[in-house]
Design a protein around this motif. Structure first.
Motif, PDB file in Angstrom:
ATOM      1  N   HIS B  36      16.176  16.957  21.119  1.00  0.00           N
ATOM      2  CA  HIS B  36      15.072  17.434  21.947  1.00  0.00           C
ATOM      3  C   HIS B  36      14.607  16.380  22.940  1.00  0.00           C
ATOM      4  O   HIS B  36      13.630  16.585  23.647  1.00  0.00           O
ATOM      5  N   HIS B 240      13.297  23.899  15.894  1.00  0.00           N
ATOM      6  CA  HIS B 240      12.424  24.781  16.662  1.00  0.00           C
ATOM      7  C   HIS B 240      13.105  25.083  17.992  1.00  0.00           C
ATOM      8  O   HIS B 240      13.702  24.207  18.595  1.00  0.00           O
ATOM      9  N   LYS B 241      12.958  26.302  18.422  1.00  0.00           N
ATOM     10  CA  LYS B 241      13.634  26.749  19.641  1.00  0.00           C
ATOM     11  C   LYS B 241      13.318  25.897  20.865  1.00  0.00           C
ATOM     12  O   LYS B 241      14.079  25.835  21.812  1.00  0.00           O
ATOM     13  N   THR B 242      12.163  25.255  20.848  1.00  0.00           N
ATOM     14  CA  THR B 242      11.769  24.486  22.023  1.00  0.00           C
ATOM     15  C   THR B 242      12.584  23.204  22.196  1.00  0.00           C
ATOM     16  O   THR B 242      12.336  22.446  23.124  1.00  0.00           O
ATOM     17  N   ALA B 243      13.563  22.958  21.319  1.00  0.00           N
ATOM     18  CA  ALA B 243      14.379  21.748  21.449  1.00  0.00           C
ATOM     19  C   ALA B 243      15.015  21.642  22.834  1.00  0.00           C
ATOM     20  O   ALA B 243      15.229  20.551  23.348  1.00  0.00           O
ATOM     21  N   GLY B 244      15.302  22.772  23.457  1.00  0.00           N
ATOM     22  CA  GLY B 244      16.002  22.739  24.739  1.00  0.00           C
ATOM     23  C   GLY B 244      15.105  22.534  25.943  1.00  0.00           C
ATOM     24  O   GLY B 244      15.568  22.525  27.082  1.00  0.00           O
ATOM     25  N   ALA B 245      13.816  22.338  25.693  1.00  0.00           N
ATOM     26  CA  ALA B 245      12.833  22.372  26.779  1.00  0.00           C
ATOM     27  C   ALA B 245      13.096  21.398  27.916  1.00  0.00           C
ATOM     28  O   ALA B 245      12.778  21.681  29.051  1.00  0.00           O
TER      29      ALA B 245
END
Lengths: 682, 281
Positions: B36, B240-245
């Motif tokens: 991330h 958590h999906k937000t890793a790619g943010a």
């Protein structure tokens, strides 16, 4: 929260069902707007007229009565009369008595009949008309309470009726009676037309009643807690009718803990019960202030932090170690200084003794510094020269502001006057003054001013930038000067990052402000107090400021209160606190908090609460005067999507890590916003 | 000596005991598919652009001395009116970094906290980190590491740090190579060194759906660390999906080979049965 309170909360806060009792009927002002009546007679007669027109209403389940049914209180003057008065008077805000803290403690203890006795004793004849106005007001309140007693009795609520038979006319003896008395007295303050007057040290003046009940076995802690909950709820039912700058800006603040006038620690069991109540009810009134000092146990900071976590924006912390000596330096007596409370927002005032007007004006730091830079930089040789010029300009501006505050007129309030030292004795209205008659000046745009000076020091005096170039860039609002603007914003020291180069200039500015007010007197014999607040002035002062030397464009707002400039990339809360505790804040105790915002996910576990509490304590130990913490919410994030340039420091906890909100791709921003929405709804 | 730092985070409350300041060291030898902090992968300073708010005005391009070939010179940065461009990674001397960190020591020490070196992979700049720690005057220091480093370095780390927080991502060598790009033999060896040693340590398990959230993995790690006397606790970090943010910010595409929508399975049983303290963060 008990079932009864849950039901009351649903009725008042969620369904707002109590508003169904409101009537459209307007009070007819003609009986009190008569030419032959003096202003104080009009106020007294209006209170009587208004209370007589009110209808007692008892909400199901309630034990503490009084509800407004008439929304509007017509003024004592016609428009033409008011225009005449304002022509040759200085009018502060709405012209009515505001931002004071009445001495509810004494009146609750004695009862209004005892006050009437004092009025009779003081009335030697020559001031009969004024004393009559006081009597009219108090009789009106007593009669109104009697009508409420009658109505409650008729409704089969003998319990309420019995309390109202005693208070507020007579002395309160029990905790419930004291709360009902406070509710009635405070309610009638609004009906007199006064506003923004606070509830003061609630946990202190309610304590004797609670302890007496407890000792006599008349009450359990749980029952007392329930009554506090009900009282807090009562503060939320008429509050939409109370005037302010914004909805919720109504001055219903209370102050918890802190040193007693005798010099003892005032933190007590009611402090905790009030904090618990506020957290359970999740309502915006009363606004909680927590007085602390360097010896306050961490556990109290933790209790405060649990409240912060809920996102209501309070408690606001006040530091006794700074405020009390600061007020004494300004000439407040020790007992009074120790007894300070917080006015509607953050100004420090003394209950029952002060007719201070703590927000009568504001020194525009950013404006003064900007003017000096634009007009004089070309002929200035070094930083010392520049500081001398700024100091002179601050002195001149403070004198100009002070000179403009002449011939103040405040509409008299005979009812409210009985809550203030010496008013009954001397037959003098609170509007004309009290023991303390000081004027407070806010100081707006401090960080922008300090950063501007720091930028000049770095770019002009250190790197050799031509003053003309800087002024030309500012005149062009930095159009075509992107690189210079970037250097000003990013390569120059900023207040808030623990860099002495900028923080030292903020210290210099605040010292100059404090020096400038020293020795100045106002027309009421009071002094001027310097402060770090902004109120609405920061919006006004930003309006015609233009671009500033710190790289701020004309359209960018100034920071509110005691805060770093917007758009400054900050190191973090610990550096921020170190920066903002460098100035000698005992010299600028008019009030005005440092504000820190946290994303609510910082508070994910119990350990984080303890850590935030320690951070708060570091501000207090470092010599900070006032602190407010916010837990960032969804609305701000939505706004941050629209205006990313204003939210550079909005930090969000994303997974096991944090990021700057504006730097996340939109889908992830949306994700976090949704998550917060869920958190808030749960 | 100089090092490259890409962020310093004050008031870190989840990176070890107490209140901490976390230093993010730039550069990492691993390429975990769930990383991330993509701006911490490359060792040298680089340009980042927050594309979410970019209006495509093109002003930055006008000031680029080497169009199409970014050298992270930073010339374009001042010209973005929205301030969306930054250079991630700053060269700092050990003295300058230590001085900056120590200014906040009072609050950290009082809370039982200190400094945490994270990344990227802080051990990639070990000589620098070691020099900084020597200047930190004995304040509690922790490291968040993949433990992918030469044995000699890791031995020094164990001797120097007050707390080691190491990731255990996959026990299966093949899968480890596939999902992180490197061999896990040195990592597991260093885990064994920690288990046998006296340096306080925390095992952190990033849980990735379908990659390592199966019982065999939990069992394998639990068996491996059981009985380690210096182990403080095991921390589960569910994906958590937000890793790619932040991938867009460094011009990378986020394309993990696992199903990001599948809920993560968390099984703390194997640890609890062995009386190993375990928490899910």
């Amino acid at each position: 929260m008990t079932e009864r309170i849950r039901a009351l909360r649903a009725l008042i806060v969620e369904r707002k069902a109590h508003r169904a009792f409101r009537r459209e009927t307007a009070v007819d002002p003609s009986p009190y707007r008569r030419a032959e009546l003096k202003d104080f007679e009009r106020t007294a007669l209006r209170l009587k007229t208004f209370l007589e027109a009110e209808t007692p209403v008892i909400l199901p389940e309630e034990r503490i009565a009084f509800l407004r049914t008439l929304p509007d209180i017509p003024g004592i003057y016609t428009d033409a009369e008011w225009a005449e008065i304002t022509k040759d008077h200085y009018i502060h805000e709405q012209g009515r008595v505001c931002n004071l803290s009445p001495d509810y403690e004494t009146v609750i203890r004695k009862g209004l009949r005892a006050v009437l006795g004092e009025i009779d004793a003081a009335d030697a004849g020559e001031n009969r008309a004024y004393y009559d106005a006081m009597r009219t007001s108090l009789f009106a309140v007593i009669a109104f309470a009697a009508r409420y007693a009658e109505a409650t009795r008729a409704a089969g609520r003998e319990d309420i009726a019995r309390v109202l038979d005693k208070v507020p006319a007579g002395p309160a003896e029990t905790f419930l009676e004291a709360l009902q008395s406070l509710r009635a007295l405070h309610f009638c303050m609004w009906c007199e037309g006064d506003y923004h007057n606070t509830l003061g040290r609630f946990d202190r003046y309610m304590l004797p009643y609670y302890r007496r009940d407890l000792a006599a076995g008349r009450i359990t802690p749980e029952e007392a807690q329930e009554l506090i909950e009900e009282f807090f709820l009562a503060c939320n039912r008429d509050s939409d009718l109370y005037t302010g700058m914004q909805q919720g800006d109504n001055g219903q603040s209370i102050v918890l803990a802190g040193m007693t006038p005798e010099g003892e620690d005032g933190y007590n069991e009611l402090t905790d019960m009030c904090l618990t109540t506020s957290a359970e009810l999740m309502v915006i009134d009363p606004k909680i202030n927590l007085r602390v000092n360097g010896r306050t146990p961490l556990s109290l900071f933790e209790k405060g932090t649990r409240l912060t976590r809920l996102g209501l924006g309070f408690p606001q912390y006040e530091n006794d170690d700074v405020v009390i000596p600061g007020l004494m330096r300004l000439g407040y007596e020790e007992r009074d200084a120790r007894n300070y409370v917080v006015a509607a927002c953050w100004e420090f005032i003394v209950p029952g003794a002060g007719m201070d007007i703590p927000n009568i004006g504001a020194l525009p730091f950013a404006g003064v510094v900007n003017r000096v830079i634009r007009e004089k930089l070309g002929e200035i040789r070094d930083m010392d020269d520049l500081k001398t010029a700024v100091r002179e300009a601050i002195f001149a501006e403070v004198r100009r502001i002070a000179a403009g505050l002449k011939n103040l007129y405040v509409i008299p309030s005979p009812y409210l006057s009985v809550f203030f030292e010496g008013c009954v004795e001397k037959g003098r209205d609170i509007a004309s003054g009290c023991k303390y008659n000081n004027y407070g000046l806010h100081g707006t745009g401090l960080a922008t001013a300090a950063d501007s000076l720091a930028a000049v020091e770095e770019m002009v005096f250190r790197r050799g930038l031509a003053p003309e170039t800087l002024i030309a860039a500012m005149d062009a609002d930095f159009e075509g000067y992107d690189e210079l603007r970037w250097q000003l914003k990013n390569e120059c020291p900023k207040m808030g990052n623990d860099e002495d180069a900028a923080d030292g200039l903020a210290c210099f500015l605040l010292d100059a402000f404090a020096d400038a007010v020293e020795g100045l007197k106002n027309e009421r014999g009071g002094i001027f107090r310097a402060g770090t607040g902004s109120a609405m002035y920061y919006i006004w002062h930003a309006a015609d400021l233009g671009a500033t030397a710190d790289g701020r464009t004309a359209a960018e707002p100034l920071p509110a209160n005691y805060a770093p400039a917007l758009n400054t990339r900050l190191n973090g809360p610990a550096s921020l606190i170190r920066s903002f505790t460098k100035p000698d804040l005992t010299r600028v105790v008019n009030g005005g908090p440092l504000t820190i915002e946290f994303h609510d996910s910082v508070f994910r576990d119990g350990e984080a609460v303890a850590k935030v509490a320690r951070l708060v304590r570091s501000f207090i130990e470092g010599g900070g005067h006032q602190l407010q913490l916010n837990t960032v919410n969804r609305d701000r994030m939505l706004d941050a999507q629209k205006h990313p340039e204003n939210y550079k420091n909005l930090i969000v906890r994303v997974w096991g890590w944090s990021g700057y909100f504006v730097e996340l791709d939109k889908c992830y921003q949306d994700h976090i916003i949704q998550r917060v929405e869920l958190t808030a709804g749960a | 000596m100089e090092g490259v730092v890409f962020d310093i985070k004050e008031f870190a409350v989840f990176d070890g005991p107490g209140i901490r300041t976390t230093v993010f060291m730039k550069g990492c030898p691993l390429r975990c598919q769930w990383c991330h902090n993509p701006e911490g992968l490359r060792p040298e300073p680089q340009l980042t652009v927050s594309r979410a708010a970019c209006t495509g005005c093109g002003e930055c391009l006008k000031h680029c001395p080497t169009p199409g070939h970014c050298t992270a010179c930073g010339r374009c940065v001042p010209f973005c009116r929205l301030g969306l461009r930054r250079i991630a990674g700053r060269r700092m001397t050990a003295e300058a970094l230590a001085e900056k960190l120590l200014r906040g020591r009072a609050l950290l020490e009082e809370s039982g906290g200190g400094f945490t070196f994270s990344g990227g992979e802080p051990l990639m700049q070990w000589p620098f980190v070691r020099e900084v720690i020597a200047l930190l005057d004995g304040v509690h220091c922790a490291v968040e590491t993949s433990a992918y480093a030469p044995d000699a370095v890791f031995r020094e780390v164990m001797d120097t740090l007050d707390l080691v927080m190491m990731d255990v991502k996959l026990t299966d060598p093949e899968k480890h190579r596939r999902f992180t790009g490197v061999d896990n033999a040195p990592i597991l060896r260093h885990l064994d060194m920690l288990c046998a040693g006296s340096t306080p340590f925390i095992v952190r398990m990033p849980l990735i759906p379908g990659v390592n959230d199966e019982t065999a993995h939990f069992e394998a790690v639990a068996a491996r660390v059981a009985g380690a006397k210096a182990l403080q606790r095991v921390e589960m970090l569910p994906y958590h999906k937000t890793a790619g943010a932040k991938y867009g910010m460094v011009g990378l595409e986020y394309k993990p080979e696992f199903d990001v929508d599948r809920p993560v399975r968390i099984d703390t049983g194997p640890f609890e049965r062995r009386k190993i303290p375990v928490v899910t963060l």
